[in-house]
Design a protein around this motif. Sequence first.
Motif, short mmCIF file in Angstrom:
data_model
loop_
_atom_site.label_atom_id
_atom_site.label_comp_id
_atom_site.label_asym_id
_atom_site.label_seq_id
_atom_site.Cartn_x
_atom_site.Cartn_y
_atom_site.Cartn_z
N ALA A 114 0.83 -1.20 0.00
CA ALA A 114 0.00 0.00 0.00
C ALA A 114 0.87 1.25 0.00
O ALA A 114 0.83 2.07 0.90
CB ALA A 114 -0.91 -0.01 1.22
N GLU A 115 1.69 1.40 -1.04
CA GLU A 115 2.58 2.55 -1.10
C GLU A 115 1.79 3.82 -1.42
O GLU A 115 0.87 3.81 -2.23
CB GLU A 115 3.65 2.33 -2.16
N HIS A 116 2.19 4.92 -0.76
CA HIS A 116 1.60 6.23 -1.00
C HIS A 116 0.08 6.23 -0.78
O HIS A 116 -0.65 7.00 -1.40
CB HIS A 116 1.92 6.72 -2.42
N GLY A 117 -0.38 5.34 0.12
CA GLY A 117 -1.79 5.34 0.46
C GLY A 117 -2.70 4.72 -0.59
O GLY A 117 -3.92 4.82 -0.50
N GLY A 125 -5.41 -2.98 13.04
CA GLY A 125 -4.99 -2.76 14.42
C GLY A 125 -5.99 -3.31 15.43
O GLY A 125 -5.60 -3.91 16.44
N ASP A 126 -7.28 -3.12 15.17
CA ASP A 126 -8.28 -3.67 16.08
C ASP A 126 -8.26 -5.19 16.08
O ASP A 126 -8.41 -5.82 17.13
CB ASP A 126 -9.67 -3.15 15.72
N LEU A 157 -6.01 4.69 6.09
CA LEU A 157 -6.13 4.85 7.53
C LEU A 157 -7.20 3.93 8.09
O LEU A 157 -6.99 3.28 9.12
CB LEU A 157 -6.45 6.30 7.88
N VAL A 158 -8.35 3.85 7.43
CA VAL A 158 -9.41 2.98 7.91
C VAL A 158 -8.95 1.53 7.93
O VAL A 158 -9.17 0.80 8.91
CB VAL A 158 -10.68 3.14 7.07
N ILE A 159 -8.29 1.09 6.86
CA ILE A 159 -7.83 -0.30 6.82
C ILE A 159 -6.75 -0.54 7.88
O ILE A 159 -6.72 -1.59 8.54
CB ILE A 159 -7.34 -0.67 5.42
N PHE A 188 -0.26 -2.33 5.85
CA PHE A 188 -1.35 -1.68 6.59
C PHE A 188 -1.11 -1.88 8.09
O PHE A 188 -1.78 -2.68 8.75
CB PHE A 188 -2.71 -2.25 6.16
N ASP A 189 -0.16 -1.16 8.62
CA ASP A 189 0.35 -1.49 9.95
C ASP A 189 0.56 -0.29 10.87
O ASP A 189 1.16 -0.41 11.93
CB ASP A 189 1.68 -2.25 9.82
N SER A 190 0.01 0.87 10.51
CA SER A 190 0.31 2.05 11.33
C SER A 190 -0.40 2.05 12.67
O SER A 190 -0.05 2.84 13.55
CB SER A 190 -0.06 3.33 10.55
#
Length: 222
Positions: free
Chosen positions: A3-6, A180-181, A173-175, A215-217
């Motif tokens: 997922a580069e550059h969103g 994360g959840d 961000l949503v993903i 997708f790990d932020s």
Amino acid sequence: MTAEHGVVSDTHHEDALVIWDYHQLHHPLRPCSAGIGLGSHDLGVATFAADLHHAGLFPVLVFTGGNSPTTAARFPRGEAVHYAEHAITLGVPASAIIIEPEAANTGQNIDFARRALEAAQITVSSVLLISKPYMQRRAFATARQLWPEVGIVCASETLTFDDYLKSIGDDKLVIDMLVGDLQRVIEYPARGFAVAQDVPGAVMDAYRRLLAAGFDSRLLTS
């Protein structure tokens, strides 16, 4: 593919939808002793909590949450305060709202909301937890661990995944937050923070692919 550059590919979207569906519990709504609106970046939680109060599903509504790095700019006076103000503009009487402004995580949301209800001398046998759609399962698992004696119903706005993405405006961000959840659902039982939840193989596969794609932020850092 990462997922580069969103950039979110169709494959990423499909995997995220699997996790989105898993996070939602589809509990039938029923009257409860109290509603608890769990603070977050999503003001839709307060909107839906107001709807449920107007529908007569609970007589008292606790909004719980302070600030986090995600919400400090959006809700500078704290999530619970802004949620309460929004619910009041939607017709919920201020006398029906309890503000719990200190909680900094889901465990504290549950624990501090319980204490706030006890301090108000409100007898509670059941609670309706109102959260972001993808937070239902974690909220349920946390409440079942920390407050096992009460009945728990989970509810969220009835949005499709695509509608939720549009409402937030940041697909990656949503993903990241979905991932994360799910990590917390998987790991928190061993830490004593939540009861264990079965995670189907298809959900784990989607989770691993999204992790590998970056997708790990929103992952736990410790």
